[in-house]
Each structure stands twice: as C-alpha cells, then as structure tokens.
Enzyme design. Sequence first.
Site, PDB file in Angstrom:
ATOM      1  N   ASP A  18     -39.293  26.288 -36.689  1.00 51.30           N
ATOM      2  CA  ASP A  18     -39.442  26.527 -37.929  1.00 51.30           C
ATOM      3  C   ASP A  18     -39.281  25.726 -39.090  1.00 51.30           C
ATOM      4  O   ASP A  18     -38.084  24.712 -38.407  1.00 51.30           O
ATOM      5  CB  ASP A  18     -38.713  27.983 -37.885  1.00 51.30           C
ATOM      6  N   ASP A 116     -46.417  27.621 -40.320  1.00 52.54           N
ATOM      7  CA  ASP A 116     -44.427  26.809 -39.681  1.00 52.54           C
ATOM      8  C   ASP A 116     -44.187  27.123 -38.926  1.00 52.54           C
ATOM      9  O   ASP A 116     -43.234  26.233 -39.254  1.00 52.54           O
ATOM     10  CB  ASP A 116     -43.678  26.423 -42.049  1.00 52.54           C
ATOM     11  N   GLU A 117     -44.624  28.110 -38.319  1.00 53.22           N
ATOM     12  CA  GLU A 117     -43.646  28.509 -37.574  1.00 53.22           C
ATOM     13  C   GLU A 117     -44.327  28.149 -35.778  1.00 53.22           C
ATOM     14  O   GLU A 117     -45.541  28.761 -35.811  1.00 53.22           O
ATOM     15  CB  GLU A 117     -43.333  29.444 -36.921  1.00 53.22           C
TER      16      GLU A 117
HETATM   17 MG   LIG Z   1     -40.051  28.528 -41.949  1.00 53.44          MG
END
Ligand SMILES: [Mg+2]
Length: 372
Positions: A18, A116-117
Amino acid sequence: MLIFPLHVDNSRKIIHIDMDAFFASIEQRDNPELRGKPVIIAQDPRLSGGRGVVSTCSYEARVFGVHSAMSAIEALELCPQGIFVSGHYDKYVAVSQQVREIFGRYSELVQAASIDEAYLDVTENKIGAKSAMRVAKLIQHDIWTELHLTCSAGVSYNKFLAKIASDWEKPHGLTLIAPDAAKDFLAKLPVEKFHGVGKATVPKLHELGIFTGGDLQEANPLDLAERFGVYGWELYLKANGIHESRVISSRERKSVGKERTYSQFLHGEAAAKRELERLSERVAKSLQSHRLKGNIVVVKLRYEDFTTLTKRKSLSVKFDDAKALTEAASEIFDSIEPSEKGIRLLGVTVSGFEPTQASLEEASQEPLSNVE
Ligand SMILES: [Mg+2]
C-alpha cells in the site's frame, strides 16, 4: 466455537503493498515547497464554492484529523493552514504504472487492488527468494531508490491477512503475520479492523456481542450465516485465518464491477440513476487504474423481494470513462420494465477487455516463457 474441523491452507506467500499517502507523497516529491507541509488533495473549498472531497492527504495533515473521503470544507476547518492541491490524476496513474513494473520484477502474480495497492503472490517468485519478507524489503527499496516514494508492506499466507498486516504499521511499515501467529493475532483484532467489515455492519456485530476476532472465532458460524448470509460465513472463516481468494493478475481479469446493497431500498428512476452514476464512476476509476477498456456493460438489479435481473449491452467501441458508462447503464435501466418494487441492490460491470497500449508494452517485456 468449532463445530467442524477447518482446513487452513497456509502454503502461499502473499504480500500486500500500500503506497503511503500516494497522491500527496507524489506532490511533495515533485514540489520541495510542499515537503513537511500539510498537503490536502482536494479542490480548495474557498475557490470551489465549498465543493470538493479529500481523496488523500499527507501525514502532516493527518495529525489534524484530516482523512480521505472527508469534505474539503471540514478539512479546511480542521487544518486551516492546509495546502490544497486539486490533484494530477494522469501523473498518479503513470507513477502507479512505474510501481507495477517494479512488482513485475518479483512476481508473475500481481493483482492491483486500486491505483496505489496491490497483492503479490511470491510463493514462486522471479528471484528465487525463500523469504517473502526479503522480497517485500527489496520492493520497498526499489520503490524508494527509483521513485523516491515509500510504501507499507504486509506479509502473510492469504490476501486478507496480508492486507491487515500492511495496515498495521504506516508509513513505511513492514509487518509479518506468520501462519502460527495468525489466529491469536486475529483474536485480538477489533472487528472494525477486519477488511471488508463496513461501518453499517459493526453495530450489528456488536449487538450480537461480537467485538473482536476472538468473538467471531467463538461464534456459531450457522448463526452468523443466518444473520449475514454468505458474508457471515466468510467472516467466520477469515477470523479463523481462512481466505481462499487467489491473487489474480490483471491480465487474467475478465471484468471490473461494483455493486451496492441498500438498507433503505431505492424507489423511482431518479434515485436508481443517481446510484448508477456513482457506481459507474467507481468502475471507470478502477478500469483506468487497471489500464483496461471494455465494451460490454452489465447492469444487475435486485428488488426487495430478492428477484434479480441482469441486462447487458454491447457497445461498438471500448472505453474506460465514467460518462460513457453512465450513459450505457442508464440506457440499460430504461430498457427494463419499470416496477413499483424497491431496489435493494444495484451493480454495474464492464467486460470485453482489450488491454491498453501500456499493458501490451508490459506484456511484451516478458520473456516468452512467462507469458501465460
Ligand atoms: Mg495507500
């Protein structure tokens, strides 16, 4: 309460990555004046007539209580010295692509969960490393040295635990939940921290006297299934360290969809279309972050009496934008026989993908032996 033996498959090595305060960190990286400052990614409410929602903010802003999904107005009240940046989404998608390229050096099985993960299955990884923690450290190192960004990593034997682990220590965290420690770890975890347990579900669990993973482990799974359906059973399994959802690489992805259940049933065309628009926006965002374009749209509709129907539409062109998807979903809705019944669930799904240029380039970099 174990009323039948559960089999825990802890043979996989899963990493969840993350990125830390992704959008805000990119802005601070690219503009030294923003470093160490409370940066809020949202339209400045003083300039936008009070509109705007925070998509993310820097850690400096978080100490004031600012967080994603909060209104920009509220963020301004909490942090009047906050610096509002309305965001550069194209740049974020490009950086997200650079991060994915780093993931691809270590594993064939990379599943993007958002811009973003991502989940990586590193059980068999490209560097022959025995330790998943070592792979996670190398990925963190590459992202820092090449992109000057930090990320938090969680390592365990399934996606659910890896996600909880990456959440455990931020920013720049690296947390392992080992197979023999998982059940105890989960027993102490408040149900609020269970990924997938929404705000509406928490009070319902508390009503049943369920506050922690330990309470779930002790609960009768039949009662949970009766109360929450399949979701209840899955929650029981997760609390016992079982989550069998595989890491599916983006190339294998056949469809992208979002569904929502309404405790207050929707009535009337306007309400339904508003929700179809919201779902379409979320699906479009997910298509863009997976760099996918499709031309088959399916709308799913479940009425208060649980009758369910799905209707699909094929379009001549492949797309990933919210406007086109909203239009298509609304047209499908218009083609459905109107009903007085309340709507308890709506879903929008896109399929019929053709990888975009970027993913074709990515696939073309793979040595032939690895292309599935
Ligand atoms: Mg994040």
